[in-house]
Design a protein around this motif. Sequence first.
Motif, PDB file in Angstrom:
ATOM      1  N   ASP A  37      19.556  70.420 -15.320  1.00  0.00           N
ATOM      2  CA  ASP A  37      18.360  70.046 -15.896  1.00  0.00           C
ATOM      3  C   ASP A  37      17.440  69.543 -14.615  1.00  0.00           C
ATOM      4  OD1 ASP A  37      16.309  69.401 -17.789  1.00  0.00           O
ATOM      5  OD2 ASP A  37      17.230  67.752 -18.221  1.00  0.00           O
ATOM      6  N   LYS A  40      15.911  71.585 -12.370  1.00  0.00           N
ATOM      7  CA  LYS A  40      15.094  72.615 -13.372  1.00  0.00           C
ATOM      8  C   LYS A  40      15.302  74.122 -13.101  1.00  0.00           C
ATOM      9  CE  LYS A  40      12.329  69.144 -14.154  1.00  0.00           C
ATOM     10  NZ  LYS A  40      12.790  68.647 -15.437  1.00  0.00           N
ATOM     11  N   ASP A  93      11.678  69.716 -26.685  1.00  0.00           N
ATOM     12  CA  ASP A  93      10.687  70.190 -25.630  1.00  0.00           C
ATOM     13  C   ASP A  93       9.258  70.453 -26.145  1.00  0.00           C
ATOM     14  OD1 ASP A  93      12.566  70.280 -23.693  1.00  0.00           O
ATOM     15  OD2 ASP A  93      12.635  72.474 -23.740  1.00  0.00           O
ATOM     16  N   ASP A  96       7.923  66.837 -26.763  1.00  0.00           N
ATOM     17  CA  ASP A  96       7.528  66.223 -25.700  1.00  0.00           C
ATOM     18  C   ASP A  96       6.231  66.847 -24.857  1.00  0.00           C
ATOM     19  OD1 ASP A  96       9.412  64.276 -25.762  1.00  0.00           O
ATOM     20  OD2 ASP A  96      10.976  65.389 -24.330  1.00  0.00           O
ATOM     21  N   GLY A  97       6.010  68.133 -25.337  1.00  0.00           N
ATOM     22  CA  GLY A  97       4.724  68.862 -24.991  1.00  0.00           C
ATOM     23  C   GLY A  97       5.375  69.532 -23.614  1.00  0.00           C
ATOM     24  N   ASP A  98       6.536  69.763 -23.456  1.00  0.00           N
ATOM     25  CA  ASP A  98       6.896  70.539 -22.350  1.00  0.00           C
ATOM     26  C   ASP A  98       7.583  72.058 -22.712  1.00  0.00           C
ATOM     27  OD1 ASP A  98       6.590  68.344 -20.724  1.00  0.00           O
ATOM     28  OD2 ASP A  98       8.580  67.532 -21.187  1.00  0.00           O
ATOM     29  N   ALA A  99       7.266  72.334 -23.943  1.00  0.00           N
ATOM     30  CA  ALA A  99       7.737  73.835 -24.495  1.00  0.00           C
ATOM     31  C   ALA A  99       6.786  74.939 -23.740  1.00  0.00           C
ATOM     32  CB  ALA A  99       7.520  73.899 -25.963  1.00  0.00           C
ATOM     33  N   SER A 100       7.624  75.906 -23.686  1.00  0.00           N
ATOM     34  CA  SER A 100       7.030  77.224 -23.070  1.00  0.00           C
ATOM     35  C   SER A 100       6.296  77.849 -24.139  1.00  0.00           C
ATOM     36  CB  SER A 100       8.042  78.160 -22.917  1.00  0.00           C
ATOM     37  OG  SER A 100       8.980  78.580 -23.939  1.00  0.00           O
TER      38      SER A 100
END
Length: 143
Positions: A37, A40, A93, A96-100
Amino acid sequence: LAVKIISESNFIDKRKNEAIKLFSRTMIDTATGQMLDIQKEDALMTAKLKTARYTISGPLKLGAVLAGAKSDLLDKLDEFGENLGIVYQIKDDMLDGDASKDAGTQLLKYTLKAKKLISKITDNVRIRKLLEDLTEFVTERNK
């Protein structure tokens, strides 16, 4: 502390030893997932190692080992936990707004995989309901 609690419990030694081995493996996998993680690296492998094993499959299997479950059930719990752990990470994710871009599709894919395993894990209606509720909570949570 977890190892101390398991080792001092009243379970038979064989089950305690199996539980401690499983707990150790879960912690190693979690640490490996955390390193991935931070670097990345492979998001799916990170979700499997870090989130799924620590949050869902590890605890489910630990309880099952202490209860004397056979390897077939442990394998099913592992698969269920892995899929639901991936769902947990995807949802995290998303929150958190980090999704693909394909996160919604992936969420549905792994949720369905987890749901399909519930009937293979147990015939007990109450336990099925608990696993279904867990799946729904992980999928639908808001935080």
